[in-house]
Design an enzyme around this catalytic site. Structure first.
Site, mmCIF file in Angstrom:
data_model
loop_
_atom_site.group_PDB
_atom_site.id
_atom_site.type_symbol
_atom_site.label_atom_id
_atom_site.label_comp_id
_atom_site.label_asym_id
_atom_site.label_seq_id
_atom_site.Cartn_x
_atom_site.Cartn_y
_atom_site.Cartn_z
ATOM 1 N N GLN A 30 32.472 63.750 74.801
ATOM 2 C CA GLN A 30 32.401 64.344 73.454
ATOM 3 C C GLN A 30 31.421 65.528 73.414
ATOM 4 O OE1 GLN A 30 30.520 61.984 70.400
ATOM 5 N NE2 GLN A 30 31.511 63.096 68.728
ATOM 6 N N LEU A 31 30.232 65.349 73.957
ATOM 7 C CA LEU A 31 29.249 66.434 73.976
ATOM 8 C C LEU A 31 29.481 67.385 75.145
ATOM 9 C CD1 LEU A 31 26.108 64.395 73.029
ATOM 10 C CD2 LEU A 31 26.559 66.663 72.105
ATOM 11 N N TYR A 34 23.142 49.695 76.832
ATOM 12 C CA TYR A 34 23.075 51.162 76.701
ATOM 13 C C TYR A 34 21.651 51.574 76.306
ATOM 14 C CZ TYR A 34 24.110 55.720 74.442
ATOM 15 O OH TYR A 34 24.129 57.032 74.050
ATOM 16 N N LYS A 93 18.910 53.606 78.590
ATOM 17 C CA LYS A 93 18.395 54.908 78.136
ATOM 18 C C LYS A 93 16.879 54.865 77.957
ATOM 19 C CE LYS A 93 21.997 57.605 78.019
ATOM 20 N NZ LYS A 93 22.025 58.890 78.727
HETATM 21 N N1 SER Z 1 26.774 57.567 69.551
HETATM 22 C C1 SER Z 1 26.142 56.584 70.382
HETATM 23 C C2 SER Z 1 26.823 55.269 70.263
HETATM 24 O O1 SER Z 1 27.292 54.974 69.196
HETATM 25 C C3 SER Z 1 24.701 56.432 70.007
HETATM 26 O O2 SER Z 1 23.942 57.261 70.792
HETATM 27 O O3 SER Z 1 26.834 54.532 71.193
#
Ligand code: SER
Length: 315
Positions: A14-15, A142, A146
């Site tokens: 996406q980014l 996640y 991070k």
């Molecule tokens: N957009 C991400 C997610 O929803 C959050 O950093 O996992």
């Protein structure tokens, strides 16, 4: 200053997609090598390569062969997908960045961008105007990966002088692709469904407040952070970054201003619990003070732009 020779990992995400376009517009096509595991349009651009970020030797060769001096490491597995396979998520999200930091040190690569996230916050974090420095106790793999990555970035900067820069992105809202695997994805899906079907079933409840940001702001923040003079970047874990906060019900009201027949209903699933553990709003004053961050899009401006752009695709 060296002419930028940039490697983007996760360039099909996406980014990553929009970042690739923006960096190519700024520095030229040849200055930006886009890499991912999967590229539907790879034939269209010779500066696009298949690269598995877990193949450390191949990553190192690529950096050396292409004389890379800046890396935007966008490849990651997001919060909701990550819960289906925690060990793989740890491997992709954490081990790959640790290897990359080591390559940065060994090969003396100029700068690394490491994307972090609001998922580093957890149930022990103050949820309203979350300050920069807070105890982090993330609930998802996640978030765990991070958070650990942030600490190692800080370590490699302090110990070896690696110039690594990072942002804690809120949910990103963009029209260029449909994201998958995230908890904030509803705020993109809702626009597609509103335009195609005039209705949307949201996987979060109506009153779930989350921090969000329009893609143009997110890309500008990323590139500005990477361009900022080294001495201005005093935070080497990751900067809090903020633009707007809203609930699904508030976003639905904004959409109704453009699509009066739009209707929303709610069927919260496991992602509700993830969202509940995250912040509602973020204090990003340090990013604003240290390197001049300022957002441009609020919920009203973002909604108008999303609908305008998606109507060009669907209607
Ligand atoms: N957009 C991400 C997610 O929803 C959050 O950093 O996992």
């Amino acid at each position: 200053m060296d002419t930028p020779k940039i490697l983007i990992t996760g360039a099909n995400g996406q980014l990553g997609r929009v970042l690739t376009q923006s960096l190519r517009a700024e520095y030229g096509n040849d200055a930006v090598l886009a890499s991912d595991l999967n590229f539907p349009d790879s034939a269209e651009n010779e500066n696009t390569i298949f690269l598995d970020i877990l193949n450390t030797e191949r990553v190192k060769e690529t950096i050396k062969d292409h004389k890379i001096n800046q890396i935007y490491h966008m490849a990651a597995i997001l919060s909701a997908s990550g819960e289906y396979n925690p060990h793989k998520t740890w491997n992709v999200n954490f081990n790959a960045v640790l290897d990359l930091l080591e390559i940065m040190r060994e090969c003396n690569v100029g700068k690394l961008f490491y994307p972090s996230t609001i998922a580093v916050f957890g149930n022990t974090t103050p949820q309203s105007m979350t300050p920069q420095d807070v105890p982090l106790l993330p609930e998802t793999v996640y978030g765990i990966s991070k958070t650990t990555g942030e600490l190692w970035c800080n370590y490699y900067h302090n110990r070896y002088g690696v110039d690594v820069r990072s942002l804690r992105y809120p949910g990103i809202i963009s029209y260029q692709s449909i994201p998958s695997g995230g908890t904030t994805d509803y705020a993109v899906e809702i626009f597609h469904e509103a335009i195609k079907h005039n209705k949307y079933t949201c996987f979060l409840g109506p009153d779930t407040t989350l921090p969000m940001m329009f893609i143009d702001d997110a890309i500008r923040a990323t590139i500005d952070l990477m361009k900022a003079p080294k001495e201005k970047i005093k935070t080497r874990t990751s900067y809090n970054l903020s633009a707007m906060s809203f609930t699904p019900a508030q976003l639905a009201d904004e959409i109704v201003n453009h699509i009066p027949q739009f209707e929303i209903d709610y069927e919260p699933d496991f992602r509700q619990e993830i969202a509940n553990s995250w912040s509602e709003s973020i204090d990003d004053s340090r990013a604003r003070e240290e390197w001049g961050w300022n957002h441009q899009y609020d919920i009203t401006k973002m909604t108008k732009r999303m609908i305008t752009e998606l109507k060009k695709i669907y209607i």
